[in-house]
Design a protein around this motif. Sequence first.
Motif: not given
Length: 160
Positions: A17-20, A104-105, A111-112, A116-117
Motif C-alpha cells: 500500500g505504501y509503495k502504491a 519488514i521494519r 518507504l515512509l 515523507d520527502e
Amino acid sequence: MKTANDIKKVLSLQIEGYKALFELLKRERENLVDFNEQGVETLAKEKYTQTLKLRLLEEERLRLMKKFVTEINSLPPKNGGKVSADMSINTLADITGDTDFNGIRTMLKSLLQSIDELNEFNKVLIDRSLKYIRHNINFLNLHGVNPTVGKTGVFLAREA
C-alpha cells in the motif's frame, strides 16, 4: 504462532500500500510540474482511497497486535511475559524469533521516509503554484482585468 504470521501478512500488505502511495505521489509531482490540474484532482481522489485502505490495514494490525499481546501475556512467565500492544517491530521480532520482521521494519521505514520527502517536495510545488496564480490574479486586477467578472450569466433556452 498464527497471529504473528497474520501480523506479518498485514505488514506486507501495508508495504504494498505504501509503495502504491509512493507511486501516486510521484505521478502527482509530475502533474504539478506540468500544471495538469485535472491530473492532480484525479490523483487526489486516488490518494484518498489509498490512505483509507492503509488506515484499515493499520486498524487490522493494531487488532492483531492486541490479540498477540493477549496470547503472549497468557503464557507462563518463562515463555511469555508482560508486553504491550504498542511494541515496536523490533520487539516483535525478538519475541517471535522471526527475522522477517526486521526486513519488514527496514522496508517500512525506508518507504515512509521516501513518502515523507516526496510529500514535502509536492507541498513546495503546490505552494509555488498558488503563489504563481495569486501573483497573476493580482497583476490582472492591477491592470483592470477582473477574471471573476463576466463568469456568471443567464442561459436562455429556446423551446422547440
